[in-house]
Design an enzyme around this catalytic site. Structure first.
Site, mmCIF file in Angstrom:
data_model
loop_
_atom_site.group_PDB
_atom_site.id
_atom_site.type_symbol
_atom_site.label_atom_id
_atom_site.label_comp_id
_atom_site.label_asym_id
_atom_site.label_seq_id
_atom_site.Cartn_x
_atom_site.Cartn_y
_atom_site.Cartn_z
ATOM 1 N N LYS A 163 0.848 -1.193 0.000
ATOM 2 C CA LYS A 163 0.000 0.000 0.000
ATOM 3 C C LYS A 163 0.881 1.239 0.000
ATOM 4 O O LYS A 163 0.559 2.236 -0.612
ATOM 5 C CB LYS A 163 -0.887 -0.018 1.252
HETATM 6 N N1 GLU Z 1 -1.269 -5.808 10.073
HETATM 7 C C1 GLU Z 1 -0.030 -6.191 9.448
HETATM 8 C C2 GLU Z 1 0.012 -5.656 8.045
HETATM 9 O O1 GLU Z 1 -1.027 -5.435 7.454
HETATM 10 C C3 GLU Z 1 0.125 -7.692 9.379
HETATM 11 C C4 GLU Z 1 0.418 -8.279 10.683
HETATM 12 C C5 GLU Z 1 0.711 -9.754 10.699
HETATM 13 O O2 GLU Z 1 0.226 -10.503 9.855
HETATM 14 O O3 GLU Z 1 1.419 -10.158 11.611
HETATM 15 O O4 GLU Z 1 1.090 -5.471 7.533
#
Ligand code: GLU
Length: 286
Positions: free
Chosen positions: A248
């Site tokens: 992103k």
């Molecule tokens: N929320 C994190 C992200 O979107 C991923 C966290 C995880 O999978 O440990 O990069």
């Protein structure tokens, strides 16, 4: 251990072809092992979250045939759990308040001859480990060496990735005392992810390879908090035409889900799966 997998997107944008690979891998791994698959919305970093992106992400997953087996957990609702975890670390002398600004850290690093390399996180020089020296507390950090000494953990820390094999990291040297609660009062990803993986009984973390580097820190925190360590599998990344990892942050295009089957099959190909394998396991609308 009963298999529980999860996909944990941050609602800072929509799914892109790279994040679909991670979602699909975690979903298929859970299904193949007869386990449960959960979705957790990681919305702790509120300034970076986009209003409504959570609903849009869940809808994208649904269109691709993936629906959480339990109500979706939101990290923004989990303040009490993170506070309790930090409290436990403070009580055991494993976390300390830090009054350093970014500038202070850079100055201390320069003094120690540790200049920050491009694209790497700055290793905290440990300035506040033995007290704030009159500064006001801003953030909370984990005292990595104290965790290692108290729990008699080996250095470097070794862990096994189901795809990448044996991994090692010297967290004290390569990362330093990392942040648990940020200076702006927000919870750090490392603390939130460890507390939530344990709370949800996650046995298997399947996520993109760009997160592999966080794993040793998370294992240290699990040990410090007396929580179990899940198995880890980091999935291949998808690179754009410019050779950069799709994310992103670098403006990856949202997934085109006018044809969900095509998007899912593209993700399956990255995982080395034949299109049919993926489709058989998913309830993609045909
Ligand atoms: N929320 C994190 C992200 O979107 C991923 C966290 C995880 O999978 O440990 O990069």
């Amino acid at each position: 251990m009963r298999y529980v997998g999860r996909f944990a997107p941050s609602p800072t944008g929509l799914l892109h072809p790279g994040s679909l690979v991670a979602a699909l891998a975690s979903y298929l791994d859970a299904r193949q092992q007869g386990g449960r698959w959960l979705v957790r919305i990681e919305d702790v970093d509120t300034p970076r979250c986009i209003l409504g992106a959570d609903v849009a992400l869940l809808e994208q997953l649904r269109l691709c045939g993936m629906v959480s087996d339990a109500p979706v957990m939101y990290q923004s609702q989990r303040n009490a759990a993170y506070k309790a975890a930090l409290g436990q670390l403070i009580k055991r002398g494993l976390a300390y308040p830090c009054g350093c600004s970014r500038k202070d850290i850079e100055a201390a690093q320069a003094e120690q001859g540790r200049l920050k390399q491009r694209h790497t996180a700055a290793v905290y020089p440990g300035t506040c480990r033995n007290g704030l020296q009159g500064k006001a507390a801003r953030a909370w950090r984990l005292d990595v060496q104290r965790v290692i000494d108290t729990l008699q953990l080996p250095t470097p820390l070794q862990w096994q990735d189901r795809r990448l094999g044996e991994q090692t990291q010297d967290v004290a040297q390569e990362v330093g005392d990392f942040v648990l609660r940020r200076a702006d009062g927000l919870w750090a990803y490392q603390l939130a992810v460890v507390v939530d993986d344990a709370a949800q009984g996650v046995s298997d973390v399947v996520r993109g390879e760009d997160l592999a580097d966080n794993t040793a820190r998370q294992i240290l925190l699990q040990r410090a908090l007396g929580l179990p360590t899940p198995r880890y599998l980091h999935t291949p990344l998808v690179f754009g035409a410019n050779g950069e990892k799709l994310s992103k942050q670098n403006g990856a295009q949202a997934l085109d889900l006018s044809n969900p089957l095509q998007a899912v099959n593209q993700a399956a190909r990255v995982l080395g799966l034949a299109p049919f394998d993926a489709l058989a396991a998913l309830s993609v609308p045909r």
